[in-house]
Design an enzyme around this catalytic site. Structure first.
Site, mmCIF file in Angstrom:
data_model
loop_
_atom_site.group_PDB
_atom_site.id
_atom_site.type_symbol
_atom_site.label_atom_id
_atom_site.label_comp_id
_atom_site.label_asym_id
_atom_site.label_seq_id
_atom_site.Cartn_x
_atom_site.Cartn_y
_atom_site.Cartn_z
ATOM 1 N N GLU A 121 0.841 -1.196 0.000
ATOM 2 C CA GLU A 121 0.000 0.000 0.000
ATOM 3 C C GLU A 121 0.876 1.246 0.000
ATOM 4 O O GLU A 121 1.810 1.342 0.775
ATOM 5 C CB GLU A 121 -0.906 -0.025 1.240
ATOM 6 C CG GLU A 121 -1.894 1.101 1.281
ATOM 7 C CD GLU A 121 -2.646 1.250 -0.041
ATOM 8 O OE1 GLU A 121 -3.321 0.287 -0.450
ATOM 9 O OE2 GLU A 121 -2.523 2.309 -0.672
ATOM 10 N N LYS A 152 8.123 -1.753 -2.195
ATOM 11 C CA LYS A 152 7.517 -0.989 -1.097
ATOM 12 C C LYS A 152 8.600 -0.371 -0.215
ATOM 13 O O LYS A 152 8.558 0.810 0.124
ATOM 14 C CB LYS A 152 6.588 -1.895 -0.281
ATOM 15 C CG LYS A 152 5.997 -1.246 0.940
ATOM 16 C CD LYS A 152 5.094 -0.069 0.612
ATOM 17 C CE LYS A 152 4.940 0.832 1.798
ATOM 18 N NZ LYS A 152 4.151 2.021 1.541
ATOM 19 N N CYS A 203 6.164 4.626 9.262
ATOM 20 C CA CYS A 203 6.799 3.731 8.287
ATOM 21 C C CYS A 203 8.185 4.112 7.775
ATOM 22 O O CYS A 203 9.002 3.225 7.569
ATOM 23 C CB CYS A 203 5.865 3.506 7.118
ATOM 24 S SG CYS A 203 4.444 2.519 7.624
HETATM 25 P P1 NAD Z 1 -2.025 -0.521 12.680
HETATM 26 O O1 NAD Z 1 -1.258 -0.865 13.870
HETATM 27 O O2 NAD Z 1 -2.812 0.744 12.613
HETATM 28 O O3 NAD Z 1 -3.095 -1.696 12.390
HETATM 29 C C1 NAD Z 1 -2.804 -3.052 12.445
HETATM 30 C C2 NAD Z 1 -3.978 -3.785 13.083
HETATM 31 O O4 NAD Z 1 -3.764 -5.198 12.996
HETATM 32 C C3 NAD Z 1 -4.166 -3.484 14.571
HETATM 33 O O5 NAD Z 1 -5.468 -2.946 14.791
HETATM 34 C C4 NAD Z 1 -3.986 -4.849 15.259
HETATM 35 O O6 NAD Z 1 -4.854 -5.033 16.363
HETATM 36 C C5 NAD Z 1 -4.332 -5.804 14.139
HETATM 37 N N1 NAD Z 1 -3.787 -7.141 14.319
HETATM 38 C C6 NAD Z 1 -2.515 -7.488 14.670
HETATM 39 N N2 NAD Z 1 -2.398 -8.823 14.712
HETATM 40 C C7 NAD Z 1 -3.590 -9.345 14.397
HETATM 41 C C8 NAD Z 1 -4.074 -10.670 14.252
HETATM 42 N N3 NAD Z 1 -3.267 -11.718 14.443
HETATM 43 N N4 NAD Z 1 -5.360 -10.853 13.912
HETATM 44 C C9 NAD Z 1 -6.171 -9.782 13.708
HETATM 45 N N5 NAD Z 1 -5.766 -8.498 13.809
HETATM 46 C C10 NAD Z 1 -4.485 -8.277 14.146
HETATM 47 O O7 NAD Z 1 -1.015 -0.603 11.455
HETATM 48 P P2 NAD Z 1 -1.131 0.135 10.031
HETATM 49 O O8 NAD Z 1 -0.608 1.517 10.131
HETATM 50 O O9 NAD Z 1 -2.483 -0.107 9.458
HETATM 51 O O10 NAD Z 1 -0.056 -0.685 9.212
HETATM 52 C C11 NAD Z 1 -0.301 -2.012 8.793
HETATM 53 C C12 NAD Z 1 0.756 -2.406 7.780
HETATM 54 O O11 NAD Z 1 0.665 -1.576 6.636
HETATM 55 C C13 NAD Z 1 2.191 -2.263 8.287
HETATM 56 O O12 NAD Z 1 2.948 -3.322 7.755
HETATM 57 C C14 NAD Z 1 2.633 -0.955 7.698
HETATM 58 O O13 NAD Z 1 4.017 -0.941 7.472
HETATM 59 C C15 NAD Z 1 1.915 -0.926 6.376
HETATM 60 N N6 NAD Z 1 1.644 0.412 5.831
HETATM 61 C C16 NAD Z 1 1.212 1.437 6.647
HETATM 62 C C17 NAD Z 1 0.903 2.684 6.107
HETATM 63 C C18 NAD Z 1 0.413 3.816 6.949
HETATM 64 O O14 NAD Z 1 0.252 4.904 6.438
HETATM 65 N N7 NAD Z 1 0.157 3.652 8.229
HETATM 66 C C19 NAD Z 1 0.993 2.872 4.730
HETATM 67 C C20 NAD Z 1 1.429 1.813 3.917
HETATM 68 C C21 NAD Z 1 1.736 0.585 4.499
HETATM 69 C C1 UGA Z 2 4.550 7.626 3.654
HETATM 70 C C2 UGA Z 2 4.567 7.541 2.126
HETATM 71 O O1 UGA Z 2 4.398 8.850 1.573
HETATM 72 C C3 UGA Z 2 3.451 6.623 1.622
HETATM 73 O O2 UGA Z 2 3.557 6.472 0.207
HETATM 74 C C4 UGA Z 2 3.588 5.254 2.298
HETATM 75 O O3 UGA Z 2 2.533 4.406 1.899
HETATM 76 C C5 UGA Z 2 3.568 5.436 3.803
HETATM 77 O O4 UGA Z 2 4.646 6.320 4.198
HETATM 78 C C6 UGA Z 2 3.782 4.161 4.545
HETATM 79 O O5 UGA Z 2 4.334 3.215 4.033
HETATM 80 O O6 UGA Z 2 3.396 4.202 5.709
HETATM 81 P P1 UGA Z 2 3.109 8.944 5.466
HETATM 82 O O7 UGA Z 2 4.191 8.557 6.391
HETATM 83 O O8 UGA Z 2 1.709 8.679 5.858
HETATM 84 O O9 UGA Z 2 3.315 8.225 4.037
HETATM 85 O O10 UGA Z 2 3.199 10.511 5.152
HETATM 86 P P2 UGA Z 2 4.197 11.404 4.240
HETATM 87 O O11 UGA Z 2 3.387 12.411 3.538
HETATM 88 O O12 UGA Z 2 5.084 10.584 3.413
HETATM 89 O O13 UGA Z 2 5.050 12.177 5.345
HETATM 90 C C7 UGA Z 2 5.995 11.496 6.145
HETATM 91 C C8 UGA Z 2 6.791 12.502 6.944
HETATM 92 O O14 UGA Z 2 7.670 13.248 6.112
HETATM 93 C C9 UGA Z 2 5.940 13.531 7.678
HETATM 94 O O15 UGA Z 2 6.464 13.767 8.952
HETATM 95 C C10 UGA Z 2 6.051 14.752 6.792
HETATM 96 O O16 UGA Z 2 5.825 15.942 7.486
HETATM 97 C C11 UGA Z 2 7.482 14.635 6.324
HETATM 98 N N1 UGA Z 2 7.751 15.329 5.051
HETATM 99 C C12 UGA Z 2 7.108 14.956 3.912
HETATM 100 C C13 UGA Z 2 8.702 16.334 5.013
HETATM 101 O O17 UGA Z 2 9.311 16.680 6.029
HETATM 102 N N2 UGA Z 2 8.969 16.955 3.818
HETATM 103 C C14 UGA Z 2 8.336 16.604 2.659
HETATM 104 O O18 UGA Z 2 8.632 17.203 1.604
HETATM 105 C C15 UGA Z 2 7.383 15.579 2.712
#
Ligand code: NAD
Ligand code: UGA
Length: 466
Positions: free
Chosen positions: A162, A221, A277
């Site tokens: 994602e 990713k 992340c």
């Molecule tokens: P999160 O902690 O918000 O959500 C994960 C959820 O999974 C929690 O609610 C937890 O209770 C649940 N969970 C854990 N183990 C479980 C199980 N065995 N059965 C059922 N539920 C279970 O995490 P997130 O931010 O949604 O991230 C999830 C993944 O996506 C991570 O690998 C992260 O790196 C990736 N990711 C996150 C973002 C982001 O913006 N936060 C963007 C891209 C990818």
């Molecule tokens: C980032 C990536 O942008 C997503 O594509 C990815 O899916 C996600 O991580 C993930 O894997 O979790 P996110 O962390 O939600 O998304 O937000 P960003 O907009 O990337 O910002 C990350 C951090 O960088 C923030 O603290 C932001 O303020 C900072 N940032 C961003 C800067 O300091 N300068 C910039 O030019 C851009």
């Protein structure tokens, strides 16, 4: 031939699983989507009027589909049994102990769900890695599924990382730059890949659905996040040069970004990047490189994090040195606690790092953030394992209901999240209420420094010399 997906389960109702699968339900009324989680509070919140995460536009989508073709539930087994396709969207945090502690991704939750799927499934499934995982995790998932499932069942594993960013998740999901789906290149793997492409094709143009091998997809990713973070560390490294030379980092970024090979995005200098992340995924890449005996590669990526730590520390030190080398008992207003605007998420927020630094210097800190609850701020500022630290935090830190309240009587103001409302505060009224000389430290480069100086403020902006 591809299976036509009618029922989807998503394990993990977090920042990714919730919005992603709500969008699928919204765009595919013919598909039933069930999002499950072990955390009953979280599921209850998804079923309530106050969703567990703040994301612009999310509530509208959830309310339109919930109870029709979108369900939030704690019955994980039932959702697995019924689904044709299962997203695994659980957390993959950095390991805290054991081999790879501090670097490697903890795959405990991913493995737990994989074993759950194997033990309860009564029909063949497409299992999709949505969580961010180290390269070749799909191989382990396949081995676990094949070794533990009922005879005669097929499990096809896909990697579908994602790329949404928090704060813009709904727009990112509705109009993705690309959707990436990796599979084993076997005929069955390709058929599964086609089934998932068909789901996305309900709203994403097919040419934006990129199909690759599993390992490329998994590595992409980590690579995408590492490259994005690297751009921020690059501009932040330049910001340090700007402050000394009198060059202006915004002018440098703008002029560099006009080169179409460089491009303008992700060149905004700041107090440092945060979020759940970037750091985690780069550490994961560092660990992968070291495991593969590529120490130079590991060092290269590690430097992106080192620079980010330096930037946060450098900002905090600038505040102290500008305030005559002591902030003991001085009131400092901190505007913004989330790691970026339009989210209530504080994971790895630079604001917490800066506040911890101020705590060590014995300042009085008043924090305001429009979306982060008071409880969360106290939690993030309490040092784990330090006895009575929470009492000490309460003595040093006040959480305020407005920016004006936080700034009243302060000697310095630090803008640490780029919330739009900070640009239009009544800065004259704030100035009048403050101890003099009144100082503003703009860690996000969002304020009009000339205007503030006219009012009488002393202003420091990241990457701008005096
Ligand atoms: P999160 O902690 O918000 O959500 C994960 C959820 O999974 C929690 O609610 C937890 O209770 C649940 N969970 C854990 N183990 C479980 C199980 N065995 N059965 C059922 N539920 C279970 O995490 P997130 O931010 O949604 O991230 C999830 C993944 O996506 C991570 O690998 C992260 O790196 C990736 N990711 C996150 C973002 C982001 O913006 N936060 C963007 C891209 C990818
Ligand atoms: C980032 C990536 O942008 C997503 O594509 C990815 O899916 C996600 O991580 C993930 O894997 O979790 P996110 O962390 O939600 O998304 O937000 P960003 O907009 O990337 O910002 C990350 C951090 O960088 C923030 O603290 C932001 O303020 C900072 N940032 C961003 C800067 O300091 N300068 C910039 O030019 C851009």
């Amino acid at each position: 031939t591809p299976v036509q997906v009618k029922k989807i389960a998503c394990i993990g109702a977090g920042y990714v699983g919730g919005p992603t699968c709500s969008m699928i339900a919204h765009k595919c009324p013919h598909i039933q989507v069930t999002i499950v989680d072990v955390n009953a509070d979280r599921i209850n919140a998804w079923n309530s009027d106050t969703l567990p995460i703040y994301e612009p536009g999310l509530e509208e989508i959830v309310k339109a589909c919930r109870g029709k073709n979108l369900f939030f539930d704690t019955d994980i087994d039932k959702a697995i049994v019924e689904a044709d396709l299962i997203f695994v969207s659980v957390n993959t945090p950095t390991k805290k102990s054991g081999v790879g502690a501090g670097y490697a991704a903890d795959l405990f939750y991913v493995e737990l769900c994989t074993r759950r799927i194997a033990s309860v499934a009564t029909s063949s499934k497409i299992v999709v890695e949505k969580s961010t995982v180290p390269c070749r995790t799909a191989q382990s998932m396949r081995t676990i599924l094949e070794a533990n499932s009922r005879p005669g069942l097929r499990f096809d594993i896909l990697s579908n990382p994602e790329f949404l960013a928090e704060g813009t998740a709904i727009n990112d999901l509705a109009h993705p730059d690309r959707v990436l789906i990796g599979s084993l290149g076997t005929p069955e793997g390709r058929a599964a890949q086609a089934s998932l492409v068909d789901v996305y094709a309900n709203w994403v143009p097919r040419e934006k659905c990129i199909t690759t091998g599993l390992w490329s997809s998994e590595l992409t990713k980590l690579a995408a996040n590492a490259i994005l973070a690297q751009r921020i560390s690059s501009i932040n490294a330049l910001s340090a040069i700007c402050e000394v030379t009198g060059a202006d980092v915004d002018e440098v970024a703008y002029a560099c970004g006009l080169d179409s090979r460089i491009g303008p995005k992700f060149l905004k200098s700041s107090v440092g990047f945060g979020g759940s992340c970037f750091q985690k995924d780069i550490l994961n890449l560092v660990y992968l490189s070291e495991s593969l005996h590529l120490p130079e590669v590991a060092d290269y990526w590690r430097q992106v994090i080192t620079m980010n730590e330096y930037q946060k520390r450098r900002f905090a030190q600038t505040v102290v040195s500008s305030m005559f080398n002591t902030i003991t008992n001085k009131k400092l207003a901190v505007l913004g606690f989330a790691f970026k605007k339009d989210t209530g998420d504080t994971r790895e927020t630079p604001s917490a790092t800066v506040c911890r630094f101020f705590r060590q210097e014995s300042a009085k800190i008043s924090v305001y953030d429009p979306k982060v609850p008071e409880k969360q701020i106290f939690l993030d500022l309490t040092e784990p394992g330090v006895v009575d630290d929470s009492e000490q935090v309460k003595k040093q830190v006040t959480v305020c209901k407005s920016a004006m309240e936080a700034c009243t009587g302060a000697e310095g103001i630090c803008v640490l999240t780029e919330w739009d409302e900070f640009k239009t505060l009544d800065w004259s009224a704030i100035y009048a209420s403050m101890a003099k000389p009144a100082m503003v430290f703009d860690g996000r480069g969002i304020l009009d420094a000339d205007k503030l100086r006219e009012i009488g403020f002393k202003v420091f902006s990241i990457g701008k010399g005096v």
